[in-house]
Design an enzyme around this catalytic site. Sequence first.
Site, PDB file in Angstrom:
ATOM      1  N   ASP A 193       7.233 -68.020  36.566  1.00 36.18           N
ATOM      2  CA  ASP A 193       6.977 -69.077  35.571  1.00 36.18           C
ATOM      3  C   ASP A 193       8.183 -70.019  35.510  1.00 36.18           C
ATOM      4  O   ASP A 193       9.025 -69.924  34.624  1.00 36.18           O
ATOM      5  CB  ASP A 193       6.707 -68.416  34.214  1.00 36.18           C
ATOM      6  CG  ASP A 193       6.041 -69.359  33.234  1.00 36.18           C
ATOM      7  OD1 ASP A 193       5.801 -70.524  33.593  1.00 36.18           O
ATOM      8  OD2 ASP A 193       5.773 -68.913  32.095  1.00 36.18           O
ATOM      9  N   SER A 291       8.552 -72.190  24.839  1.00 42.65           N
ATOM     10  CA  SER A 291       8.403 -71.962  26.279  1.00 42.65           C
ATOM     11  C   SER A 291       9.187 -72.958  27.102  1.00 42.65           C
ATOM     12  O   SER A 291       9.236 -74.149  26.773  1.00 42.65           O
ATOM     13  CB  SER A 291       6.931 -72.071  26.681  1.00 42.65           C
ATOM     14  OG  SER A 291       6.294 -70.863  26.451  1.00 42.65           O
TER      15      SER A 291
HETATM   16  N1  ARG Z   1       3.967 -69.057  25.923  1.00 35.46           N
HETATM   17  C1  ARG Z   1       4.736 -69.552  24.851  1.00 35.46           C
HETATM   18  C2  ARG Z   1       4.889 -71.045  24.951  1.00 35.46           C
HETATM   19  O1  ARG Z   1       4.175 -71.612  25.734  1.00 35.46           O
HETATM   20  C3  ARG Z   1       6.035 -68.848  24.692  1.00 35.46           C
HETATM   21  C4  ARG Z   1       5.784 -67.518  24.149  1.00 35.46           C
HETATM   22  C5  ARG Z   1       6.969 -66.727  23.889  1.00 35.46           C
HETATM   23  N2  ARG Z   1       6.454 -65.648  23.148  1.00 35.46           N
HETATM   24  C6  ARG Z   1       7.175 -64.657  22.693  1.00 35.46           C
HETATM   25  N3  ARG Z   1       6.602 -63.765  21.975  1.00 35.46           N
HETATM   26  N4  ARG Z   1       8.470 -64.583  22.946  1.00 35.46           N
HETATM   27  O2  ARG Z   1       5.554 -71.700  24.212  1.00 35.46           O
END
Ligand code: ARG
Length: 402
Positions: A193, A291
């Site tokens: 990612d 993210s």
């Molecule tokens: N996928 C999330 C985003 O697009 C980030 C998630 C991080 N989650 C976590 N529990 N640390 O922003």
Amino acid sequence: MRESLEDRGFPEADGGRERRASGPPFRQALVLVLGALALAAVTAAPVAADYGVDTSDSVTRPAGQPGGEARTRVIGGSGTNASAFPWQVALVLDSRFAGNDYERQFCGGSLITPYIVVTAAHCLFDTDPDCADPPRPCGSDPGGDGSLALDDTDVDVVVGRTTLSGTGGAEESVYISGVYINGAYDPSTARGDLGYLTLANPITAQARIDIVDRNNLRAWRAGAPTRVTGYGLTETAVGANKSDTLQLATVPIIADAGCANPFVYGSFFFRRVQICAGFFEGGIDSCQGDSGGPLQTAAGAASGATRLVGVVSFGSGCAEQNKPGVYTRLAQNPFCEAVIANVDQIEQAEGVPPAGQEAVVGPAGCSDKQFTLKKRCKKKKSSAAAVRKKRCGRKKKGRKRR
Ligand code: ARG
């Protein structure tokens, strides 16, 4: 411009963009899988710090929230100042979309060269705002390429601004000239990612961040406090808001075996390319909107400066028990060197002056260290009790006798 980068250091690389076919049906499966995980979490106590669990790397199954749902924020943190994290950027939709920078923010990122921001692939992969479903695939994509992937005309980055809805900061919005996704990205597992944005104009007023080098392994060993920053959700209640101000939380690195515990992420967690940080008790974590942003060493933990350990990738919910944050593992190979190679390719493709590999990772270079699950046997005069405790010590003795 967007390109799929061949990731030299990563044999599993397989051009993730072709995987888009596994879209909506897969999402349903994923929801089911995550639902099952959530159920398991309800029935399980927080995982203790001792893990004799299977960490097989060979099983591949859906892991996180690949793409699309790219909106999270730091939970259980506190406000901080952008000047303390000058490499932190906010990815915001272009100003032709409605709202201010706070309202248009959707992911984070880190400035790793004056021209290049590293972020998460899932922030870029299928997030084209012109192609919000329906229709999928995209009907009309003004200024774009007609795919679900974010176009350079869809996104800007905001640098050096503590409060996104405000103005000012060391730099204002910066235009994007290129969008790149690491060739190893697999949206069906969230592995690899990693993505990049190239800036139309170099940012020189803001300090960049280097990947942690091999001389600073202690800064991110299991238990080491690292820091995650972002403008993501500060709570998970339905309809919760993103944070207008940059948030900071300190999250310890979790042993790979702990993250691969069946009550945690089991075989979804792939330690070769991912690293976990957070608390089994829950309560403090990154979340939607964070993210792509940095997981970085604690102040003073790495010699010289704060260094990049990982990129916010996914979690099951946010700050939930036994569900720490999962980060793209930049602190060692294969991805440490992959970033250097990717930067090189991007610089050539964009015709920007090369920053040099020494500008991407700390002075000692990338670490190849492979972490094993073996218990270390300390050699010292041991009491009978100590010998009984240490399996390896007992084995040695036995062998001698025989
Ligand atoms: N996928 C999330 C985003 O697009 C980030 C998630 C991080 N989650 C976590 N529990 N640390 O922003």
